[in-house]
Every structure is written in structure tokens, then in C-alpha cells.
Design a protein around this motif. Structure first.
Motif, PDB file in Angstrom:
ATOM      1  N   VAL A   1      -1.095  13.283   5.893  1.00 26.70           N
ATOM      2  CA  VAL A   1      -1.334  12.942   7.185  1.00 26.70           C
ATOM      3  C   VAL A   1      -1.930  12.400   8.038  1.00 26.70           C
ATOM      4  O   VAL A   1      -1.279  10.710   8.612  1.00 26.70           O
ATOM      5  CB  VAL A   1      -2.379  13.952   7.166  1.00 26.70           C
ATOM      6  CG1 VAL A   1      -2.987  14.026   9.023  1.00 26.70           C
ATOM      7  CG2 VAL A   1      -1.970  15.515   7.380  1.00 26.70           C
ATOM      8  N   PRO A   2      -3.081  11.182   6.761  1.00 28.26           N
ATOM      9  CA  PRO A   2      -3.320  10.209   7.708  1.00 28.26           C
ATOM     10  C   PRO A   2      -2.208   8.733   7.244  1.00 28.26           C
ATOM     11  O   PRO A   2      -2.056   7.527   7.907  1.00 28.26           O
ATOM     12  CB  PRO A   2      -4.571   9.281   7.002  1.00 28.26           C
ATOM     13  CG  PRO A   2      -4.993  10.083   5.354  1.00 28.26           C
ATOM     14  CD  PRO A   2      -4.031  11.825   6.094  1.00 28.26           C
ATOM     15  N   LEU A   3      -1.142   9.026   6.200  1.00 30.97           N
ATOM     16  CA  LEU A   3      -0.031   8.269   6.050  1.00 30.97           C
ATOM     17  C   LEU A   3       0.612   8.204   7.357  1.00 30.97           C
ATOM     18  O   LEU A   3       1.298   7.409   7.738  1.00 30.97           O
ATOM     19  CB  LEU A   3       0.573   8.077   4.438  1.00 30.97           C
ATOM     20  CG  LEU A   3      -0.365   7.520   3.366  1.00 30.97           C
ATOM     21  CD1 LEU A   3       1.251   8.168   1.961  1.00 30.97           C
ATOM     22  CD2 LEU A   3      -0.082   6.365   3.353  1.00 30.97           C
ATOM     23  N   GLY A   4       1.472   9.517   7.610  1.00 29.84           N
ATOM     24  CA  GLY A   4       1.417   9.701   8.606  1.00 29.84           C
ATOM     25  C   GLY A   4       0.901   8.819  10.041  1.00 29.84           C
ATOM     26  O   GLY A   4       1.837   8.699  10.955  1.00 29.84           O
ATOM     27  N   GLU A   5      -0.164   9.173  10.336  1.00 28.15           N
ATOM     28  CA  GLU A   5      -0.728   8.300  11.068  1.00 28.15           C
ATOM     29  C   GLU A   5      -0.412   7.099  11.351  1.00 28.15           C
ATOM     30  O   GLU A   5      -0.174   6.782  12.064  1.00 28.15           O
ATOM     31  CB  GLU A   5      -2.078   9.274  11.438  1.00 28.15           C
ATOM     32  CG  GLU A   5      -2.520  10.587  11.357  1.00 28.15           C
ATOM     33  CD  GLU A   5      -3.845  10.518  11.842  1.00 28.15           C
ATOM     34  OE1 GLU A   5      -4.810  10.093  11.282  1.00 28.15           O
ATOM     35  OE2 GLU A   5      -3.884  11.651  11.983  1.00 28.15           O
ATOM     36  N   TRP A   6      -0.385   6.935  10.134  1.00 28.74           N
ATOM     37  CA  TRP A   6      -0.123   5.073  10.288  1.00 28.74           C
ATOM     38  C   TRP A   6       1.191   4.693  10.148  1.00 28.74           C
ATOM     39  O   TRP A   6       1.170   3.694  11.099  1.00 28.74           O
ATOM     40  CB  TRP A   6      -0.688   4.665   8.534  1.00 28.74           C
ATOM     41  CG  TRP A   6      -0.824   2.796   8.684  1.00 28.74           C
ATOM     42  CD1 TRP A   6      -1.467   2.020   8.768  1.00 28.74           C
ATOM     43  CD2 TRP A   6       1.209   2.586   7.919  1.00 28.74           C
ATOM     44  NE1 TRP A   6      -0.903   1.147   8.512  1.00 28.74           N
ATOM     45  CE2 TRP A   6       0.201   1.218   8.013  1.00 28.74           C
ATOM     46  CE3 TRP A   6       1.866   2.575   7.636  1.00 28.74           C
ATOM     47  CZ2 TRP A   6       1.601   0.472   7.104  1.00 28.74           C
ATOM     48  CZ3 TRP A   6       2.651   2.544   7.513  1.00 28.74           C
ATOM     49  CH2 TRP A   6       2.841   0.855   6.944  1.00 28.74           C
TER      50      TRP A   6
ATOM     51  N   ARG B   1       7.380   1.956   2.659  1.00 24.81           N
ATOM     52  CA  ARG B   1       7.470   1.450   1.235  1.00 24.81           C
ATOM     53  C   ARG B   1       5.900   1.414   0.537  1.00 24.81           C
ATOM     54  O   ARG B   1       5.242   0.680   1.508  1.00 24.81           O
ATOM     55  CB  ARG B   1       8.438   0.321   1.229  1.00 24.81           C
ATOM     56  CG  ARG B   1       9.946   0.212   1.667  1.00 24.81           C
ATOM     57  CD  ARG B   1      10.186   1.029   1.044  1.00 24.81           C
ATOM     58  NE  ARG B   1      11.968   0.962   1.022  1.00 24.81           N
ATOM     59  CZ  ARG B   1      12.562   2.240   1.522  1.00 24.81           C
ATOM     60  NH1 ARG B   1      11.538   3.484   2.302  1.00 24.81           N
ATOM     61  NH2 ARG B   1      13.506   2.192   1.882  1.00 24.81           N
ATOM     62  N   TRP B   2       6.012   1.363  -0.626  1.00 17.78           N
ATOM     63  CA  TRP B   2       4.411   1.188  -0.879  1.00 17.78           C
ATOM     64  C   TRP B   2       4.843  -0.010  -2.303  1.00 17.78           C
ATOM     65  O   TRP B   2       5.165   0.075  -3.033  1.00 17.78           O
ATOM     66  CB  TRP B   2       4.242   2.387  -1.693  1.00 17.78           C
ATOM     67  CG  TRP B   2       3.216   1.975  -2.313  1.00 17.78           C
ATOM     68  CD1 TRP B   2       2.069   0.612  -2.403  1.00 17.78           C
ATOM     69  CD2 TRP B   2       2.045   2.579  -3.637  1.00 17.78           C
ATOM     70  NE1 TRP B   2       0.703   1.409  -3.541  1.00 17.78           N
ATOM     71  CE2 TRP B   2       0.902   2.033  -4.398  1.00 17.78           C
ATOM     72  CE3 TRP B   2       2.718   3.563  -4.280  1.00 17.78           C
ATOM     73  CZ2 TRP B   2      -0.189   2.677  -5.068  1.00 17.78           C
ATOM     74  CZ3 TRP B   2       1.993   4.139  -5.575  1.00 17.78           C
ATOM     75  CH2 TRP B   2       0.707   3.523  -5.811  1.00 17.78           C
TER      76      TRP B   2
ATOM     77  N   PHE C   1       1.094  -0.334   2.572  1.00 16.82           N
ATOM     78  CA  PHE C   1       2.200  -0.014   3.084  1.00 16.82           C
ATOM     79  C   PHE C   1       3.002  -0.791   4.610  1.00 16.82           C
ATOM     80  O   PHE C   1       2.246  -1.353   4.575  1.00 16.82           O
ATOM     81  CB  PHE C   1       1.830   1.805   3.405  1.00 16.82           C
ATOM     82  CG  PHE C   1       1.284   2.861   2.653  1.00 16.82           C
ATOM     83  CD1 PHE C   1       2.251   3.316   1.826  1.00 16.82           C
ATOM     84  CD2 PHE C   1       0.064   2.359   2.044  1.00 16.82           C
ATOM     85  CE1 PHE C   1       1.798   3.925   0.876  1.00 16.82           C
ATOM     86  CE2 PHE C   1      -0.491   3.991   1.304  1.00 16.82           C
ATOM     87  CZ  PHE C   1       0.621   3.924   0.327  1.00 16.82           C
ATOM     88  N   GLU C   2       4.282  -0.710   3.721  1.00 18.96           N
ATOM     89  CA  GLU C   2       5.100  -1.530   5.029  1.00 18.96           C
ATOM     90  C   GLU C   2       6.419  -0.463   5.259  1.00 18.96           C
ATOM     91  O   GLU C   2       6.153   0.711   4.717  1.00 18.96           O
ATOM     92  CB  GLU C   2       5.836  -2.842   4.354  1.00 18.96           C
ATOM     93  CG  GLU C   2       4.424  -3.746   4.085  1.00 18.96           C
ATOM     94  CD  GLU C   2       5.590  -4.705   3.549  1.00 18.96           C
ATOM     95  OE1 GLU C   2       6.739  -4.836   3.362  1.00 18.96           O
ATOM     96  OE2 GLU C   2       4.626  -6.012   2.515  1.00 18.96           O
ATOM     97  N   LEU C   3       6.927  -0.967   6.452  1.00 20.53           N
ATOM     98  CA  LEU C   3       7.911   0.017   7.019  1.00 20.53           C
ATOM     99  C   LEU C   3       9.159  -0.529   7.609  1.00 20.53           C
ATOM    100  O   LEU C   3       9.161  -1.445   8.218  1.00 20.53           O
ATOM    101  CB  LEU C   3       7.496  -0.096   8.479  1.00 20.53           C
ATOM    102  CG  LEU C   3       6.024   1.660   8.575  1.00 20.53           C
ATOM    103  CD1 LEU C   3       6.527   1.970  10.100  1.00 20.53           C
ATOM    104  CD2 LEU C   3       6.968   2.853   7.886  1.00 20.53           C
ATOM    105  N   ASP C   4      10.187  -0.918   6.358  1.00 21.57           N
ATOM    106  CA  ASP C   4      11.361  -0.419   6.698  1.00 21.57           C
ATOM    107  C   ASP C   4      11.962  -0.039   7.328  1.00 21.57           C
ATOM    108  O   ASP C   4      12.129   0.629   7.658  1.00 21.57           O
ATOM    109  CB  ASP C   4      12.455  -0.592   5.285  1.00 21.57           C
ATOM    110  CG  ASP C   4      11.762  -1.950   4.829  1.00 21.57           C
ATOM    111  OD1 ASP C   4      10.627  -2.605   5.031  1.00 21.57           O
ATOM    112  OD2 ASP C   4      12.105  -1.836   3.109  1.00 21.57           O
TER     113      ASP C   4
END
Length: 548
Positions: free
Chosen positions: A519-524, A494-495, A471-474
Motif C-alpha cells: 500500500v505505501p509503495l502504491g501510494e508513492w 523498479r528497485w 525505488f524508481e519508475l520507468d
């Protein structure tokens, strides 16, 4: 010892002496003495005869044996007192000669037959019978009754133990003889049935007892003729018979009839009311969900297999609540449990009749069997009713809880002829319903199998993606329209899947929510966004959308 001869000159009875010479009379007398001696000597008891002067006339060997006397001392003519003294001298007597004589003298003096017992020093008990003689004196018969008294004592002890056992039994008991007559009844039986001894007297027949129980209103319903014939058949076959009797007051008794070897039978009565309630409760719990009291997976499967065995047309509904996790997370598990019970009640009200079955498989998963639907139209009506009713708010403690429900439907026999196939196909239809927006219903279609496999593969890849850091963040700039300045940025996930390429959020975010990965995705995402924003110029803000 040999029996002493009767004194010479005694008359010979039964034969006339006239016309016989002295030698003939003596010969006849000798023969009679021989016969008398043989009779006395072969008696099973001891015998001793005394004259009016209390001197012994005759005695037999059993008399000598019983008391262990010396035959050379105890000879005809010996005084009765001397025999007593001899018994004391050899240690067989338990009293002195004077005491023994004082005990026996009243019996000797009586002019009528009498009997008494004497206990010897070794513990043996001798029964002594006195019979007076017309010419004076007496004859005594001696019998060793030690074993008889021991047997009587043992029997008495057995009776005592038997009575004690009957009185202390936790079960009621009735015993009938070979003629079917009541011969034993314990107190516990009377207590169990709240009756008196007069209600069930000894000697009454089995039929009388059953009729009395019915007459007293203790047995609300009983087939007396059938009960008697069944009991008789089991007894004749030597078999035990057990039945449960439901009393008018609500109690349950276990009645067990056991044949006896000598004829007749024993019936025991045990109050098993609480045990039966526990057994019924355990059976119920084994087949029902503890929270909603709906049938569980095991019972549902039994009903489904039974229905399929009867070649009945069926519709199988696989149901899953939408947004249930949000209720649990927001209001807590007690609120979630309350909601599940309310959903169970609403689903039961949706059914057409008592024949249809709704079960809870666990969590927020429910399943319904609709019997004999008139084609897909009937199933669709039920599905619409379910979606509509479950979609209405659930109000608890001045708060409204909103959930929806997704429904997958498989029809028998078109979509399967066995339980596993029907359940699997209903689940596939449920997957389609959830993937198409939720709070909807879908019928199974053959092509759904490929879609389900694709969905499960997506879930598997998604679970591994976080661990593999795919996963990445834009960051999309946020601009102040008035000034035209950039004031911050919004983080967008983004995946980048090695196998799938760039996966749009709309494809994986709903799935992540359903499988509990959101939930773990949101924490990351929060940690990552904060780490990046820490290097930005002062004053810039960061925005991260987090799913509830």
C-alpha cells in the motif's frame, strides 16, 4: 465473728448423758459447740439462724462479709428487722427495711423450704435459701451468685450471637459431636439442599446424613463408606478437608470439614456454582482463542510438549491463509472474523479424529498436530484435504469469499525432536510453499534454512528501501495502433538496491504484499507518476498498476 454458743442445757445428740455428772455434761456440750462453730465458720456460704421470735441465734463470718455488716452490731439476740435496717443504714440494701421485710416475710412464714434472690445496691446478686426449724424460726443460707449470673448471661449472649450468626450465614452449616452425631444445623443448609428439618433431625449420624442425601436424590453418586473413612482420617490427623459436591440439579457445593478442639467437627456448605463457572471460563479463555474457540498457542504448546515427552510420532502443520488481507480490506474486519471462524470449523472437519489438534496462533495463522501418522503419506493426505477444503468459496450474505491456504509440514522425529525445532522447520516449509505460488503444501527440507534466511533478509531490505528512496519508475509508451501515435505511458516500478542491484518486480512485489508494504509503495508510485506526468504535453495519459 465467732459463732454464738448454743444455749446451755441443750441435749447432746449421739451420746447418752446418763451416768455423767454436771461437769461432764458441760464439757461435752462445750466440745460440741466448738465443733459446730468450726463447721459453721468454715462454710463457703453465709449462714444465719433465727428463733421463733425472729431473733438471731447464730451467724458466720461469711454472712457478715457478704452484706458488709458491722459484727459488733449484729450479735446473737438482734432482731431480724434490725439487721435489715442496719443493711439499709450502711447502704448495702437496695430497698428500705420495711420493703425488704415485706419481701422476705412470706418466705419466713412458709412452713417449707424456699429460695429467692436479692440484688444489692452495688449490683451483686445474693441467693437466699430459707429452711424452717422444727422448734420454730428458720435458718438462711446466703450465696453470692453474681459471677455465676454474669457467666450465665454471657453464655446466653453467646448463644444469641451464635444463633444470629447461624441464621445469617451465607453458608450452610452442620456440627457433629465427638460421637459423630448432629448437634447443630442452620437454616441455610436446609435452603441449599431444599430439605426440611424433619429430613435432618438433630442426633442423626454422619452416615445417616449422607444416606439421606443420596436417598433424596440430591447426590447423584457418592461413595458413603469412602466419604466416612476419609473424613475420619482427616479428623484424626487434625486436618481440614475440602471437597466439591456436584448436585443432581447441576449446582456445585464446596464442602469444608474442620475438626474442633474438643472433638467432633464442623462442616460448611457453600454454593460455588457461579464461581466455578467463572473459574472454568477463565481457564478456558487462558487456553483457547476467543474468536474461534480453538486451542491457543499456550495450550497447543502444552499438548505438543506432552506428546513429544511420550515419544509419539507427529506431523506438525504450519498454515497461513492466502489473500486473507484482501478480504479484510474489501469486506471489513467483521467479515474477516466470520471467515476465520469458518476456516477453523473446516480445519476441524479435516482432522481424522479427536486426538489431532488444530490451534490458532493469531491473525490468519493456524497450526495442526497430527498424531501417529503412517509416514509422510498420511501427512500429505491431510495437507491435500486442507488445501482442497479451504480453497472452496465461503458464502456469506449472498457474497462469495475466496481464499487459499499454504501449508508447511515438519515430521517428528526426522525433522526435529523438540517443539521449537519442529515449529521452526514447519514455518520454513510454509515459507517455501508461499514463495512457490501459494495454495500449496511443502514438506520441510534441510536446505530450506538458507532459503528462509534469504527471504527474511529480502524483507528487511525491502522495508528499508522505501525509506532510502531506492525505488524508481520507468515509463513504457502506450501507442495507438491505428494512428501510430503515442497517447500515454505506463509506469513500471523498479528497485535499485545498492546490495542486490536491479531487483525484478516479480521478486519483490509478492513479498511487499505479504509484509504489508504494498500500500505505501502504491501510494508513492501514484504521487511520483502524477508529478512526472504533470510536465508532459497535453493529452497524454498515465497508467499506474496498483495492488489491492
Amino acid at each position: 465473728m465467732s459463732v454464738a454458743h448454743v444455749k446451755a442445757g441443750s441435749p447432746v445428740r449421739g451420746r447418752r448423758a446418763e451416768g455423767m455428772g454436771l461437769p461432764g455434761i458441760e464439757d461435752e456440750l462445750r466440745k460440741q459447740n466448738d465443733r459446730f462453730s468450726a463447721a459453721v465458720e468454715n462454710m463457703s456460704h453465709g449462714l444465719c439462724m433465727f428463733d421463733a421470735d425472729e431473733r438471731m441465734i447464730i451467724c458466720n463470718g461469711n454472712y457478715i462479709s457478704i452484706f458488709g455488716l458491722n459484727a459488733e452490731i449484729v450479735q446473737p439476740g438482734i432482731r431480724f428487722f434490725d439487721i435489715l435496717q442496719h443493711s439499709v443504714d450502711i447502704g448495702v440494701a437496695s430497698h428500705s427495711a420495711e420493703e425488704l421485710y415485706a419481701i422476705r416475710k412470706p418466705y419466713i412464714d412458709r412452713a417449707k423450704p424456699s429460695t429467692y434472690e436479692e440484688t444489692l445496691s452495688d449490683g451483686r446478686i445474693i441467693n437466699i435459701s430459707h429452711r424452717p426449724l422444727a422448734s420454730g424460726g428458720w435458718v438462711s443460707i446466703y450465696e453470692d451468685i453474681t459471677e455465676q449470673r454474669r457467666a450465665e448471661q454471657e453464655l446466653k449472649e453467646q448463644h444469641r450471637r451464635f444463633d444470629a450468626a447461624l441464621a445469617n450465614m451465607s453458608q450452610g452449616l452442620l456440627m457433629y459431636d465427638a460421637d459423630g452425631r448432629l448437634i447443630v444445623r442452620n437454616e441455610r443448609f436446609l435452603e441449599l439442599y431444599h430439605v426440611t428439618p424433619a429430613d435432618f433431625p438433630l442426633g442423626m449420624s454422619h452416615r445417616d446424613a449422607l444416606e439421606q442425601l443420596a436417598r433424596l436424590g440430591i447426590y447423584a453418586e457418592i461413595d458413603i463408606d469412602g466419604e466416612i473413612s476419609k473424613t475420619a482420617a482427616c479428623l484424626q490427623a487434625g486436618e481440614m478437608r475440602s471437597t466439591y459436591r456436584h448436585l443432581a440439579d447441576g449446582r456445585t457445593l464446596l464442602v469444608v470439614r474442620q475438626p474442633m478442639s474438643g472433638g467432633g467437627w464442623v462442616a460448611t456448605f457453600d454454593d460455588v456454582t457461579e464461581r466455578r463457572r467463572v473459574e472454568e471460563r477463565m481457564t478456558h479463555l487462558a487456553h483457547h482463542d476467543t474468536l474461534t474457540n480453538l486451542p491457543n498457542r499456550s495450550m497447543f504448546r502444552e499438548r505438543l510438549d506432552q506428546a513429544l515427552g511420550e515419544a509419539t510420532d507427529l506431523a506438525i502443520f504450519s498454515l497461513d491463509l492466502d489473500r486473507f488481507k484482501a478480504v479484510n480490506d474489501t469486506w471489513g474486519h467483521p467479515a474477516g472474523d466470520w471467515l476465520l471462524k469458518c476456516v477453523a470449523e473446516r480445519l476441524q472437519r479435516c482432522l481424522r479424529n479427536e486426538t489431532d489438534v488444530v490451534a490458532r496462533f493469531g491473525g490468519d495463522e493456524f497450526v495442526i498436530i497430527q498424531f501417529n501418522p503412517k509416514g509422510a503419506g498420511d501427512a500429505e493426505k491431510l495437507a491435500k484435504r486442507i488445501v482442497d477444503i479451504i480453497g472452496k468459496p465461503f458464502r456469506d450474505k449472498s457474497r462469495d469469499m475466496h481464499v487459499g491456504i499454504s501449508v508447511g509440514i515438519a515430521l517428528s522425529p526426522d525433522d526435529g525432536r523438540d517443539a521449537d525445532t519442529l515449529l521452526k522447520n514447519a514455518d520454513m516449509a510454509l515459507y517455501r510453499a508461499k514463495s512457490e505460488g501459494r495454495n500449496v503444501y511443502r514438506f520441510f527440507e534441510p536446505g530450506m534454512d538458507a532459503m528462509v534466511r534469504a527471504r527474511r533478509a529480502l524483507e528487511t531490505d525491502l522495508e528499508a528501501a522505501l525509506r532510502r528512496r531506492e525505488f524508481e519508475l520507468d515509463f513504457q509508451p502506450i501507442m495507438n495502433i491505428a494512428s501510430g501515435e503515442i497517447v500515454g505511458a505506463e509506469a513500471l516500478m523498479r528497485w535499485h538496491s545498492p546490495a542486490r542491484g536491479l531487483v525484478p518486480p516479480d521478486d519483490f512485489i509478492p513479498v511487499a504484499e505479504e509484509i504489508g508494504l504494498i500500500v505505501p509503495l502504491g501510494e508513492w508510485a501514484l504521487r511520483k507518476a502524477c508529478t512526472v506526468a504533470a510536465g508532459w504535453p497535453h493529452g497524454l495519459r498515465i497508467a499506474v498498476n496498483v495492488s489491492a
